[in-house]
Scaffold this active site. Structure first.
Site, PDB file in Angstrom:
ATOM      1  N   HIS A 188     -12.405  40.902  45.332  1.00 10.34           N
ATOM      2  CA  HIS A 188     -13.469  41.332  46.235  1.00 10.34           C
ATOM      3  C   HIS A 188     -13.090  42.638  46.933  1.00 10.34           C
ATOM      4  O   HIS A 188     -13.923  43.528  47.121  1.00 10.34           O
ATOM      5  CB  HIS A 188     -13.753  40.239  47.257  1.00 10.34           C
ATOM      6  CG  HIS A 188     -14.765  40.653  48.269  1.00 10.34           C
ATOM      7  ND1 HIS A 188     -16.090  40.851  47.948  1.00 10.34           N
ATOM      8  CD2 HIS A 188     -14.651  40.971  49.571  1.00 10.34           C
ATOM      9  CE1 HIS A 188     -16.745  41.247  49.012  1.00 10.34           C
ATOM     10  NE2 HIS A 188     -15.895  41.322  50.018  1.00 10.34           N
ATOM     11  N   CYS A 487     -22.424  56.827  28.109  1.00 10.88           N
ATOM     12  CA  CYS A 487     -23.175  56.352  29.273  1.00 10.88           C
ATOM     13  C   CYS A 487     -22.722  54.970  29.728  1.00 10.88           C
ATOM     14  O   CYS A 487     -23.342  54.358  30.573  1.00 10.88           O
ATOM     15  CB  CYS A 487     -24.676  56.354  28.986  1.00 10.88           C
ATOM     16  SG  CYS A 487     -25.141  55.246  27.650  1.00 10.88           S
TER      17      CYS A 487
HETATM   18  C1  PEP Z   1     -23.402  50.041  27.393  1.00  9.66           C
HETATM   19  O1  PEP Z   1     -23.486  49.041  26.683  1.00  9.66           O
HETATM   20  O2  PEP Z   1     -22.337  50.697  27.542  1.00  9.66           O
HETATM   21  C2  PEP Z   1     -24.577  50.550  28.110  1.00  9.66           C
HETATM   22  C3  PEP Z   1     -24.543  51.706  28.732  1.00  9.66           C
HETATM   23  O3  PEP Z   1     -25.671  49.760  28.145  1.00  9.66           O
HETATM   24  P1  PEP Z   1     -25.801  48.433  29.067  1.00  9.66           P
HETATM   25  O4  PEP Z   1     -24.607  48.389  29.967  1.00  9.66           O
HETATM   26  O5  PEP Z   1     -27.085  48.569  29.773  1.00  9.66           O
HETATM   27  O6  PEP Z   1     -25.788  47.368  28.011  1.00  9.66           O
END
Ligand code: PEP
Ligand code: MG
Length: 561
Positions: A188, A487
């Site tokens: 946490h 991403c």
């Molecule tokens: C991922 O899988 O890295 C991604 C960016 O998509 P999500 O976390 O929404 O599955």
């Protein structure tokens, strides 16, 4: 006495602070010694029920005033305290003639032992149970469990670990840093530090031995606490703090490496309302707009084209002239949607999800593309659209055509399944760009469910197997002149961001609060440095070794300047 000069732990974030230590620890309940009850089991059970109810009520009261994440944890803890299984276990223990104090402590102890055996993540949840046990025993003993901390000046908070109920009542504005002797990256304390941007080191064994008032440098980037620093160490720390502050205050220019190589720094956005904050924190656009939020509370139907278009327009309008990458609906597994549900599946993560689910619901796909094209026409943003969970070249060609046919110029695919990373050259020759979702790519590469705490240690994007796949995609992108972004969460790790860039990634998209640290980290290294640091990570056997090797390579390069 041996003088401790340096303590090591796991750093959270990359901040550095200097300040005096202050221990905050609740007096933990003494293990009940005189355990034989003079009152009888019924009276003890009534006492236990009353104590647990008062702990639960206190947690709920704190939850009401806490931020969202802390509220969720506190409510979950209140539920644990109310659990009928717990009371049943207390009752069993009372049967042997012990006091309520002893029965409550033993009942919590049993549950905690079960969790402690179930892997790293659960072991940290066991710490939450110890905290609840302490609170309940203290309530039975009529003692207060309050943390009363107001030294009247900023301080480095030192504790064994922090429980959610503690942090809910702390004045965090006074806290320069957290240093805990226990807890790991999913404790946490670490979660709170990340959310609030507080410098933290967890698992710093030995910190409990430092007297209050000891001056320390807390260096989260290196996972080190320097004790009683000398003038040179202090000057170095102050210089790093000033450099970070200057970087944070400087108008955020475009992301770039030290040699000027551009690395676009983009935001992950989950709701239209988050776009303004992303702009404020210097995002150069959006690298992942997760569109699931629009669909989440729909039981039987998708939102209308008009509703969708308005939400997409809102995000696009915040970024005139900038790139906004929208991901088509990613339903299934960790993002279940009732109306797109394929029915019972044994393994939803390997089932009809992502693009597969969209293809099975042609009208949902068509409506989403129509709404996106409509929003594009209403704004000045540069709209890119990509599909989630793509596994084959055929799927790549299908979705690229569908996006182009809808009047959207730039189409791409997410690389989340190892199959498309391994044939990235063929995939990228059929589409305009790729964006690597390291969360799912790691899950599928390591065969480790991203939602399962017991395998969390395997869900580490630093694993060299994951890095090799990223390299494959980066190389294909460079050869074909196609952009390759990341991403997933990996993009928000300042050192891993350098490694990803060294592997050929040209943009990084992350939660906007991570942008500043990643920007500073990239600006410290040239592309050649990033490639050398990436090679060091790739040569490792394990995720932890890759991280260490990259850190050592980065430190050597910086020291050589
Ligand atoms: C991922 O899988 O890295 C991604 C960016 O998509 P999500 O976390 O929404 O599955
Ligand atoms: Mg994903």
């Amino acid at each position: 006495m041996i003088e401790v000069r340096e303590l090591r732990g796991v750093g959270v974030g990359t901040g550095v602070v200097v300040g005096p230590v202050l221990h905050v620890s609740r007096q933990t309940a003494a293990a009940p010694t005189d355990a034989r009850s003079a009152l009888g089991a019924d009276a003890e059970l009534a006492r236990a029920r009353e104590a647990l109810a008062s702990v639960s009520a206190q947690l709920r009261e704190r939850a009401a005033g806490a931020d969202e994440a802390t509220r969720d944890v506190l409510e979950a803890q209140a539920l644990m305290t109310d659990d009928p299984e717990l009371i049943a276990s207390v009752e069993r223990h009372l049967g042997s003639g012990v006091t309520a104090e002893k029965a409550v402590a033993d009942a919590f102890g049993e549950f905690a032992a079960l969790l402690a055996d179930a892997g790293e993540y659960f072991a940290e949840r066991a710490a939450d149970l110890h905290d609840l046990s302490d609170r309940a025993v203290a309530a039975l003993q009529g003692r207060s469990t309050e943390l009363v901390v107001d030294p009247g000046h900023p301080y480095v908070l030192v504790a064994r670990d922090l429980a959610p109920a503690d942090t809910a009542v702390l004045d965090l504005d006074r806290v320069l840093a957290f240093v805990t002797s226990e807890g790991g990256p999913t404790s946490h304390t670490a979660i709170l530090a990340r959310q609030r941007g507080i410098v933290a080191i967890v698992g710093a064994v030995g910190v409990e031995g430092l007297p209050d008032g000891t001056q320390v440098i807390v260096d989260a980037e290196r996972g080190r606490v320097w004790v009683d620093p000398d003038a040179a160490e202090l000057a170095d720390a102050e210089a790093r703090i000033a450099a970070r502050q200057a970087a944070a205050d400087a108008p955020a220019g475009p992301g770039a490496l030290a040699d000027g190589t551009p690395v676009k720094l983009l935001a992950n956005v989950g709701k239209p309302g988050e776009a303004a904050e992303a702009v404020r924190l210097g995002a150069e656009g959006v690298g992942l707009f997760r569109t699931e939020f629009l669909f989440l509370d729909r039981l039987t139907t998708a939102p209308s084209v008009a509703d969708q278009q308005e939400s997409y327009r809102e995000v696009l309008a915040a970024f005139p002239g900038k790139r906004v990458v929208v991901r088509l609906l990613d339903a299934g597994a960790d993002k279940p949607l009732a109306f797109l549900s394929p029915g019972e599946e044994e393994n939803p993560a390997l089932g009809q999800r992502g693009l597969r689910a969209l293809r099975a619901s042609a009208s949902v796909l068509a409506d989403q593309l129509t709404a996106l094209a409509g929003a594009q026409a209403q704004t000045e943003a540069e709209l890119w659209v990509m599909a989630p969970m793509v596994a084959t070249v055929e799927e790549t060609a299908f979705i690229t055509r569908a996006i182009h046919d809808a009047g959207i110029r730039t189409a791409g695919v997410m690389v989340e399944i190892p199959s498309v990373a391994l044939i990235a050259d063929r995939v990228l020759s059929r589409t305009d760009f790729a964006s690597i979702g390291t969360n799912d790519l790691t899950q599928y590469t390591m065969a480790a469910d991203r939602q399962l705490g017991s395998v969390a240690a395997l869900q580490d994007p630093w694993h060299p197997a994951v890095l090799r796949l990223v390299k494959e995609v980066g190389a294909a992108g460079a050869a074909l002149g196609k952009p390759v972004g990341v991403c997933g969460e990996a993009a928000a790790d300042p050192l891993l961001a350098v490694v990803l860039t060294g592997l050929g990634v040209t943009s990084l998209s992350m939660s906007p609060t991570a942008l500043a640290d990643v920007r500073v980290s990239l600006a410290r290294h040239t592309l050649d440095d990033a490639r050398a640091i990436a090679e060091a990570a790739l040569a490792a056997d394990e995720a932890a070794d890759a991280r260490e090797a990259a850190r050592a390579a980065a430190d050597t390069i910086t020291a050589g300047r």
